[in-house]
Each structure stands twice: as structure tokens, then as C-alpha cells.
Design a protein around this motif. Structure first.
Motif, mmCIF file in Angstrom:
data_model
loop_
_atom_site.group_PDB
_atom_site.id
_atom_site.type_symbol
_atom_site.label_atom_id
_atom_site.label_comp_id
_atom_site.label_asym_id
_atom_site.label_seq_id
_atom_site.Cartn_x
_atom_site.Cartn_y
_atom_site.Cartn_z
ATOM 1 N N SER A 108 0.830 -1.202 0.000
ATOM 2 C CA SER A 108 0.000 0.000 0.000
ATOM 3 C C SER A 108 0.866 1.254 0.000
ATOM 4 N N PHE A 109 0.210 2.385 0.282
ATOM 5 C CA PHE A 109 0.835 3.707 0.313
ATOM 6 C C PHE A 109 0.312 4.492 1.504
ATOM 7 N N PRO A 110 1.075 5.461 2.001
ATOM 8 C CA PRO A 110 0.577 6.333 3.071
ATOM 9 C C PRO A 110 -0.702 7.080 2.677
ATOM 10 N N GLU A 111 -0.873 7.348 1.404
ATOM 11 C CA GLU A 111 -2.076 8.053 0.931
ATOM 12 C C GLU A 111 -3.351 7.264 1.234
ATOM 13 N N PHE A 112 -3.234 5.964 1.391
ATOM 14 C CA PHE A 112 -4.370 5.105 1.716
ATOM 15 C C PHE A 112 -4.378 4.811 3.222
ATOM 16 N N SER A 113 -4.182 5.839 4.013
ATOM 17 C CA SER A 113 -3.995 5.679 5.467
ATOM 18 C C SER A 113 -5.187 5.015 6.159
ATOM 19 N N LYS A 114 -6.398 5.297 5.712
ATOM 20 C CA LYS A 114 -7.551 4.650 6.354
ATOM 21 C C LYS A 114 -7.544 3.148 6.109
ATOM 22 N N ALA A 115 -7.153 2.735 4.931
ATOM 23 C CA ALA A 115 -7.050 1.305 4.639
ATOM 24 C C ALA A 115 -5.923 0.680 5.452
ATOM 25 N N VAL A 116 -4.794 1.375 5.532
ATOM 26 C CA VAL A 116 -3.658 0.853 6.300
ATOM 27 C C VAL A 116 -4.049 0.690 7.767
ATOM 28 N N THR A 117 -4.805 1.632 8.299
ATOM 29 C CA THR A 117 -5.295 1.514 9.682
ATOM 30 C C THR A 117 -6.164 0.271 9.835
ATOM 31 N N LEU A 118 -7.003 -0.016 8.860
ATOM 32 C CA LEU A 118 -7.805 -1.239 8.882
ATOM 33 C C LEU A 118 -6.896 -2.458 8.913
ATOM 34 N N TYR A 119 -5.872 -2.489 8.082
ATOM 35 C CA TYR A 119 -4.967 -3.638 8.059
ATOM 36 C C TYR A 119 -4.314 -3.832 9.425
ATOM 37 N N GLU A 120 -3.880 -2.736 10.029
ATOM 38 C CA GLU A 120 -3.273 -2.815 11.362
ATOM 39 C C GLU A 120 -4.254 -3.413 12.368
ATOM 40 N N LYS A 121 -5.480 -2.898 12.376
ATOM 41 C CA LYS A 121 -6.497 -3.379 13.313
ATOM 42 C C LYS A 121 -6.843 -4.845 13.092
ATOM 43 N N GLU A 122 -6.705 -5.302 11.850
ATOM 44 C CA GLU A 122 -7.050 -6.687 11.516
ATOM 45 C C GLU A 122 -5.856 -7.634 11.656
ATOM 46 N N GLY A 123 -4.752 -7.144 12.219
ATOM 47 C CA GLY A 123 -3.646 -8.031 12.549
ATOM 48 C C GLY A 123 -2.489 -8.081 11.578
ATOM 49 N N PHE A 124 -2.503 -7.242 10.561
ATOM 50 C CA PHE A 124 -1.355 -7.190 9.662
ATOM 51 C C PHE A 124 -0.216 -6.473 10.379
ATOM 52 N N ARG A 125 0.999 -6.937 10.142
ATOM 53 C CA ARG A 125 2.172 -6.294 10.728
ATOM 54 C C ARG A 125 3.100 -5.830 9.598
ATOM 55 N N TYR A 126 3.855 -4.800 9.894
ATOM 56 C CA TYR A 126 4.734 -4.197 8.893
ATOM 57 C C TYR A 126 5.946 -5.074 8.605
ATOM 58 N N LEU A 127 6.359 -5.044 7.356
ATOM 59 C CA LEU A 127 7.583 -5.701 6.915
ATOM 60 C C LEU A 127 8.580 -4.624 6.487
ATOM 61 N N PRO A 128 9.873 -4.887 6.596
ATOM 62 C CA PRO A 128 10.862 -3.881 6.199
ATOM 63 C C PRO A 128 11.059 -3.775 4.684
#
Length: 147
Positions: A108-128
Motif C-alpha cells: 500500500s501507500f501512506p495516501e491510503f492511510s484509512k485502509a492501512v489503519t484497517l490492516y493494522e487493526k485486523e492483525g497485519f504487521r509491517y515488513l521492512p
């Protein structure tokens, strides 16, 4: 119709248009990409016969066995913010699990911040770094979730 929704989201949110889903010719070939596959699926949200969004999973080239990528997860503006994204993402996870996948990857991209927040809440974790070879070299956010 999904291709229009995808491209409109990129323009609306001022996201990069090159080396992304926006300029990927496969965005116009959704039916051909998913038709007849047992290892991938795509779900659409319709209202009165009009497609308003969708999301799927796909064994993107270069991903390790057991990992699928969440793909083409976009909604038209009038569908966003109603909790349907969470429901659809959970449906994608359920179907991917049924197909034997152990993890889901997303770019994804920072521009899609609301979607990224959803991914975080649903258990996705960041990769380097990115995984696989989606062809979307401009993405700056890479996440994974264990199923």
C-alpha cells in the motif's frame, strides 16, 4: 468496473500513478486473472447491479508457498467508512485459509492511510521490504498477516 474504481481512488487520494496498480495493465484484466482458478478469488460488492468495490487474493509471482497477496482492495467513495471493508477483508482471509494459505501479504501507500489503519487493526504487521514480484515497485508499505 473495478478498474475504474481503482484508478479513481489513486487520483482522488493523490497516490503515485506509475509502477502501481494504476498503470498495471492487469488491472483491466481482472476477470481473466481470476477465472477458473482454485488458488485465487475475487469478491465484489454490488448495489442494484452496480459494482462499488472489491477485494481478492492471489498467489503473486515470487511469494513463498503458503503466502497469497491481498489484491485490488478498493471501494468507491460512497461505500467507504461503513464497515464493509472489514467484512470483505475477513471473507478474503477465510477463503484464502480454505485454499491452504498460511499468510496474507499486502502492499500500500501512506495516501491510503484509512485502509492501512484497517490492516493494522485486523492483525497485519509491517515488513521492512516488499515480498514477491507484484510489479508495483512504487509501493512503500508492505504488511503480512498470519492466518
Amino acid at each position: 468496473m473495478i478498474a475504474v474504481i481503482v484508478r479513481n481512488a489513486f487520483v482522488e487520494l493523490d497516490a503515485p500513478l506509475v509502477y502501481t496498480v494504476y498503470d498495471d495493465p492487469r488491472t483491466d484484466q481482472m476477470y481473466e486473472t481470476f477465472a477458473g482458478r482454485d488458488d485465487a478469488a475475487y469478491f465484489v460488492v454490488e448495489e442494484n447491479g452496480t459494482v462499488l468495490g472489491g477485494c481478492g487474493f492471489y498467489p503473486t509471482e515470487g511469494l513463498e508457498e503458503g503466502i497469497a497477496e491481498v489484491v485490488k482492495f478498493y471501494f468507491s467513495p460512497n461505500l467507504r467508512g461503513k464497515g464493509l471493508g472489514k467484512q470483505l477483508l475477513r471473507r478474503v482471509e477465510e477463503k484464502a485459509r480454505e485454499e491452504g494459505y498460511k499468510q496474507l501479504y499486502i502492499e500500500s501507500f501512506p495516501e491510503f492511510s484509512k485502509a492501512v489503519t484497517l490492516y493494522e487493526k485486523e492483525g497485519f504487521r509491517y515488513l521492512p521490504h516488499r515480498l514477491g514480484n507484484s510489479g508495483h515497485a512504487a509501493t512503500t508499505i508492505h504488511m503480512i498477516k498470519d492466518l
